[in-house]
Design an enzyme around this catalytic site. Structure first.
Site, PDB file in Angstrom:
ATOM      1  N   ASP A  87       0.828  -1.209   0.000  1.00 40.30           N
ATOM      2  CA  ASP A  87       0.000   0.000   0.000  1.00 40.30           C
ATOM      3  C   ASP A  87       0.866   1.264   0.000  1.00 40.30           C
ATOM      4  O   ASP A  87       2.046   1.235   0.355  1.00 40.30           O
ATOM      5  CB  ASP A  87      -0.894   0.045   1.239  1.00 40.30           C
ATOM      6  N   HIS A 239       3.614  -2.329   3.125  1.00 41.76           N
ATOM      7  CA  HIS A 239       3.591  -0.958   2.612  1.00 41.76           C
ATOM      8  C   HIS A 239       4.909  -0.641   1.898  1.00 41.76           C
ATOM      9  O   HIS A 239       5.986  -0.948   2.419  1.00 41.76           O
ATOM     10  CB  HIS A 239       3.378   0.056   3.741  1.00 41.76           C
TER      11      HIS A 239
END
Length: 715
Positions: A87, A239
């Site tokens: 992400d 992430h």
């Protein structure tokens, strides 16, 4: 007062200025909107309380498909399949390194990208797709979907889809809400946002294994959290953007090397989903337009930031130079100040057009001066009021009245110069009241044979209102501090019409007062300097003038001044390449005027637009600190200027207010003047209605200074 062919001042540019300012503000707001897109672990991360799911979801799996009727279907990856998802990217530092690790292990992953970052790094997004990975929507600005209305939710999704289409030519059916976790943590507000996404055709991909890597808990903790339970299929949340992802990078390498028998797949591959369709032309076109708009917004923001820094630096430099020059000038003036000398007869020329309100006071103040044997010549330039009759009615010795048809102020001055008998000439506006020693102080610099012109110290008489106080401070700071600096630099651009003295020979050398511009005093001074004469400043030669009492009058006066100054600057532009005193004036005075009285005011609207943007998108503490610091510096400079001019500090409280109204009016005058100058044409003289305030509002009228020696009986 002058007779010029009138051209209606241009107005269309105001609409263009307003429209351009609104577009600029919109672009800056777009930049502020997208540049604050963060990620978990950044300042943008909301502190969400750990709430239980208000509306439990039935079934298993982190992938949610929400039908039009609101039915929720969940899907689980098959055993042995792990979908690594990343992400908050793409990030120019961490995403390429993660892609390298994935390529080394021949693994594929799913990247949930932020739309604004896709527009920033389209090449990186294309690399993600080219290496066999897939993309998902992670909103355009990393906003919490549950906290915004439905229209904003749809906008965040569609803008990101457009950005992906422009970068890759593809679409995606996957999305992940920012700040999401497992399906068990979904609240009613989250589910409502997911329904909005489902209505737009998206599959919501949550996670089975939330590693919390954005907290940087350590590589071992991230690897342990990513491990599926009992060999089941899983979606793992990591992430690649939003902060320092060094731990995530190392954890990814260890995850890929420490899981024998596990297939690392994309979400779509794991679920057996068909490839999404190619982007249509309209979606791609919208994405390209969005990318260019965002790029222009970022470029404009950077440009304006540099302009603001440059303008602030130049303004501070100007204030410092003014203060330093004023100190040097003051010390030099004190060394040279001695007993006033009688320098021979002096003629005072007063051009007058409809000056009935002030002319009597002007003439009386001249004759009340302590300089003996003054010749006062009033040139009535076709007045339609009682100006001439008032002068005649005074019946004062030493005063001559000359009548002529209205031909303009330069013509009236030249008429007076031709009739004058003295070698030293003082040119005075018809609304000016002299201090008793002003003439003697004004002519003292003529003891130097190289001085051809002397500027006096003009003060605002009607300074009781807010507008009057602002003009009073402008005269003290903006005009008189500048004149001290110009005196030291031998580049004085203007001897003011209110109180200025010239050698007759200097006027002869330049052919008299020129009629070519609306600022005949500036035009004349520049011509005198280019003829080889010096122009100096006598701060003790004080005269009081009536300043405009309304914003409309102030606008007209400053428009005439600014437009005339632009005319004079263009007329004398060759001084930039000349030698000697003319070259000093050109390379010092003209460049100073161009920089601080033309270019910086023209950029001021941009600075104000950026300031409005800063109120909403920049740290409030920094904005307040910059404004307070700059305003404080101006207050200190103004206080110093008031001290030099022996004035009260009482008006200092109005300095901050000047930045809100007065400054804007003055720079809009420059905009109007610049546009009018570019369009060409002669502008007519804007006469100001006189009220006689120069007579009645002079503070301490007249001021008697003990250090001003009398010249009476000295010849």
């Amino acid at each position: 007062m002058a007779r010029h062919v009138s051209r209606r001042p241009p107005r269309a540019h105001w609409l263009l200025l307003l429209f351009g300012s609104l577009i600029l503000l919109a672009e800056l707001c777009l930049h502020g909107y997208v540049s604050h897109a963060g990620g978990e672990g950044t300042a943008a991360t909301p502190h969400r309380p750990a709430l239980p799911a208000v509306e439990p979801l039935t079934g298993t799996g982190p992938v949610l498909r929400i039908a039009a009727d609101g039915t929720v279907q969940r899907a689980q990856l098959p055993a042995g399949a792990v979908a690594l998802t990343f992400d908050d990217g793409p990030d120019p530092r961490w995403t390429p390194q993660i892609l390298d690790v994935l390529r080394q292990h021949r693994a594929h992953a799913t990247f949930f990208v932020i739309g604004s970052k896709v527009n920033q790094y389209p090449d990186l997004v294309r690399r993600i797709v080219a290496e066999g990975h897939e993309l998902g929507v992670h909103t355009y600005t990393h906003t919490e979907l549950a906290a915004v209305p439905a229209w904003r939710q749809r906008l965040e999704l569609s803008l990101t889809q457009n950005a992906i289409a422009a970068a890759t030519g593809r679409t995606t059916q996957l999305m992940r809400p920012p700040y999401s976790s497992t399906a068990d943590a979904v609240t009613a507000a989250d589910l409502a946002a997911l329904r909005t996404a489902g209505a737009a055709g998206y599959l919501a991909v949550l996670t089975d294994q939330d590693t919390d890597d954005w907290r940087r808990p350590g590589v071992d903790a991230i690897v342990a959290a990513a491990k599926p339970k009992d060999g089941t299929g899983a979606v793992v949340m990591l992430h690649d953007g939003g902060g320092d992802r060094s731990q995530t990078l190392e954890a990814t390498r260890r995850i890929l090397t420490g899981a024998p028998g596990v297939r690392f797949v994309t979400v779509s591959e794991g679920l057996g989903l068909p490839a999404p369709p190619a982007a249509t032309f309209d979606v791609t076109a919208r994405g390209v337009a969005l990318r260019w708009t965002q790029s222009v917004a970022a470029w404009l923001s950077t440009l304006l930031l540099w302009l603001l820094m440059l303008g602030t630096g130049l303004a501070v430099l100007r204030l410092v130079l003014q203060v330093l020059a004023a100190g040097v000038h003051g010390r030099r003036a004190r060394r040279l100040r001695g007993r006033a000398r009688y320098l021979g007869p002096v003629s005072v020329i007063v051009p007058a057009f409809n000056e009935a309100a002030n002319i009597a006071a002007t003439v009386r103040s001249l004759l009340a001066n302590d300089y003996p044997g003054l010749e006062v010549i009033v040139v009535d330039d076709g007045s339609t009021d009682a100006t001439a009759a008032i002068v005649e009615g005074l019946r004062l010795p030493g005063v001559r009245l000359i009548r002529q048809r209205n031909a303009g102020k330069p013509a009236a001055l030249n008429t007076g110069v031709a009739a004058a008998r003295s070698a030293l000439l003082i040119l005075v506006d018809g609304d000016t009241v002299f201090e008793p020693d002003a003439v003697g102080q004004l002519v003292q610099p003529f003891t130097d044979p190289g001085v051809g012109a002397v500027s006096g110290n003009t003060k605002v008489a009607n300074r009781r209102g807010l507008l009057g106080r602002w003009q009073h401070l402008e005269y003290v700071v903006g005009f008189n501090l500048d004149r001290r600096m110009f005196d030291l630099g031998e580049c004085m651009p203007t001897i003011p019409g209110a109180i200025g003295a010239f050698r007759r020979q200097a006027l002869i050398d330049v052919g008299g007062v020129p009629p070519d511009t609306l600022a005949e005093d500036t035009d004349l001074t520049m011509a005198v300097l280019r003829a080889g004469w010096r122009a100096v400043y006598a701060d003790r030669a004080i005269a009081w003038t009536e300043a405009p009492a309304t914003l409309r009058q102030l606008w007209r006066q400053r428009y005439r001044w600014c437009y005339g100054t632009l005319q004079a600057m263009w007329k004398h532009r060759r001084a930039l390449t000349e030698r000697g005193s003319a070259g000093r004036f050109g390379r010092r005075g003209l460049i100073y005027l161009l920089l601080f009285q033309v270019l910086l005011p023209l950029t001021a609207p941009l600075v104000d637009v950026y300031s409005i943007y800063g109120l909403f998108f920049l740290p409030a503490a920094k904005i307040a600190a910059v404004w307070c610091g700059f305003t404080g510096l101006q207050v200190l400079t103004t206080a110093y200027a008031l001290r030099l001019d022996r004035e009260s500090y009482a008006p200092l409280w109005t300095v901050p207010l000047q930045q809100i109204v007065y400054r804007q009016l003055l720079y809009l005058v420059v905009v109007q003047s610049a546009v009018a100058a570019l369009l060409g044409g002669r502008q007519r003289w804007q006469a100001m209605a006189r009220t006689g305030l120069a007579t009645t509002a002079v503070p301490g009228q007249p001021s008697q200074r003990r250090d001003a020696p009398s010249l009476q009986s000295r010849r």
